[in-house]
Design an enzyme around this catalytic site. Sequence first.
Site, PDB file in Angstrom:
ATOM      1  N   SER A   1      -1.697   9.826   7.847  1.00 44.35           N
ATOM      2  CA  SER A   1      -0.677   9.285   8.836  1.00 44.35           C
ATOM      3  C   SER A   1       0.674   9.827   8.612  1.00 44.35           C
ATOM      4  CB  SER A   1      -0.591   7.761   8.906  1.00 44.35           C
ATOM      5  OG  SER A   1      -1.558   7.323   9.755  1.00 44.35           O
TER       6      SER A   1
ATOM      7  N   LYS B   1       2.363  -4.073  10.860  1.00 43.23           N
ATOM      8  CA  LYS B   1       0.962  -3.987  11.595  1.00 43.23           C
ATOM      9  C   LYS B   1       1.078  -4.480  12.879  1.00 43.23           C
ATOM     10  CE  LYS B   1      -3.328  -3.259  10.084  1.00 43.23           C
ATOM     11  NZ  LYS B   1      -3.616  -2.420   8.948  1.00 43.23           N
TER      12      LYS B   1
ATOM     13  N   THR C   1      -9.334   7.669   5.641  1.00 36.77           N
ATOM     14  CA  THR C   1      -9.386   6.388   4.863  1.00 36.77           C
ATOM     15  C   THR C   1     -10.564   6.613   3.708  1.00 36.77           C
ATOM     16  OG1 THR C   1      -8.524   5.364   6.839  1.00 36.77           O
ATOM     17  CG2 THR C   1      -9.670   3.955   4.910  1.00 36.77           C
TER      18      THR C   1
ATOM     19  N   ASN D   1     -15.162   3.674  11.460  1.00 39.32           N
ATOM     20  CA  ASN D   1     -14.867   4.796  10.927  1.00 39.32           C
ATOM     21  C   ASN D   1     -14.508   4.822   9.362  1.00 39.32           C
ATOM     22  OD1 ASN D   1     -13.001   7.192  11.019  1.00 39.32           O
ATOM     23  ND2 ASN D   1     -11.161   6.113  10.563  1.00 39.32           N
TER      24      ASN D   1
ATOM     25  N   LYS E   1       0.771  -1.032  -0.102  1.00 32.35           N
ATOM     26  CA  LYS E   1      -0.011  -0.087  -0.148  1.00 32.35           C
ATOM     27  C   LYS E   1       0.856   1.240   0.129  1.00 32.35           C
ATOM     28  CE  LYS E   1      -3.343  -0.370   3.056  1.00 32.35           C
ATOM     29  NZ  LYS E   1      -4.089  -0.141   4.230  1.00 32.35           N
TER      30      LYS E   1
END
Length: 426
Positions: A355, A103, A187, A218, A91
């Site tokens: 981010s 992660k 997002t 979200n 990504k």
Amino acid sequence: MSSLLSDANQRLEKALRYVSLPQDVVERLKYPKASLTVSIPVRMDDGSLRVFQGYRVRYDDSRGPTKGGIRFHPNVTLDEVQSLAFWMTFKCAAVNIPYGGAKGGITLNPKELSKFELERLSRGYIDAIADFIGPDVDIPAPDVYTNAQIMGWMMDQYSIIRRQITPGVVTGKPIAMGGSLGRETATAMGAFYAIQTILPKLGRHPTGTSVAVQGFGNAGAVIAELLFNAGYRVVAVSDSQGGIYAEQGLDIPSIRQSKESTRGIKAVYCEGTVCNIIEHSVITNAELLELNVDILVPAALENQITADNAHRIQARYIFEVANGPIRSDADPILASKGILVFPDILVNAGGVTVSYFEWVQNRIGIYWSLEEVNQKLKGMMTQETERIWATAQELATDLRTAAYVHALNRLGEGIRARGTREDYLK
Ligand code: GLU
């Protein structure tokens, strides 16, 4: 059944057929760089001690410090965290952010913990992984069932350990602790920009385009509202308890309000302060996926569409807002039905993009306006969506493979720059 990581690797294998990369690059990308498993003891409110399992995986750092969220969920396993870290790697490369992929996760049902317990758990997790992360090493962020407050506790705990305020160690923080404006909606915003870039290419217009959104967290709730506001007909939404469907379209802002106050989703239509329940049917999550809609947006968890239900999917386009909602065995079935899939590593990259903006702001100590953040996000999402679309046309392949090829070329450059067999034996 094969593991999630080996399933994720299938997409890599397919993309490798379209790029010629040194074998070194391929070897490097097959395995996570480092995987950490920790036990986190937490004093519960009733005085008992409970030990939770936590993980942090750094997949690849050839393009920069590793980056990725932390999820709190009962199904978290090391295998899941490794595949999510793999996806983060591709990504970040797909949208050209100077990060590798990582992660984290803790296996628990966060709804069963009090706020005090959640704080102790979040701080305990950072105590356990503090030497594995850092603003120049690995930077956590929110993911499923984690939020700004949890990120704030984590940043605070890291700063206590290091005896230095270190805002750049975690992103998705509260604004007052160095968070970025626009991170919470990023997002969904990113996905919205991707959809808006693609729609004219499909010869479509928001009016008259029907949408079903699975997941009302979200990402799901915000994308549903953005699409509603832009004139799309959002006919179905769901959360983990189930969904609702109304052919004429749902009033998403009212549903968000009702979800916030009652914790459930109801098809309410609000005018002023008077809300009426509108005609709707209650559906399951499985039924939502199989609705006859133009656009399906899975925005919940992985493996929602597999070889078991792929032949029943009727949507014309799928935009993956969740990570990994389609298992690789569903790919050929969806393709044979002419369903176009816009992949997670592009569609949901808006979160990690903002981010990155947050981390940059923390480092330079200057903070940007919401307009500035959204404008930069729009620029990046539009540009990379265009490029991936063009790659798919050029290679005459599906969009997921094109996105992986696009990412692989960038990852290849990072790995190659350090030298490969070809350089050493020249
Ligand atoms: N959890 C989000 C994702 O899966 C965001 C990660 C981040 O911001 O680092 O992309």
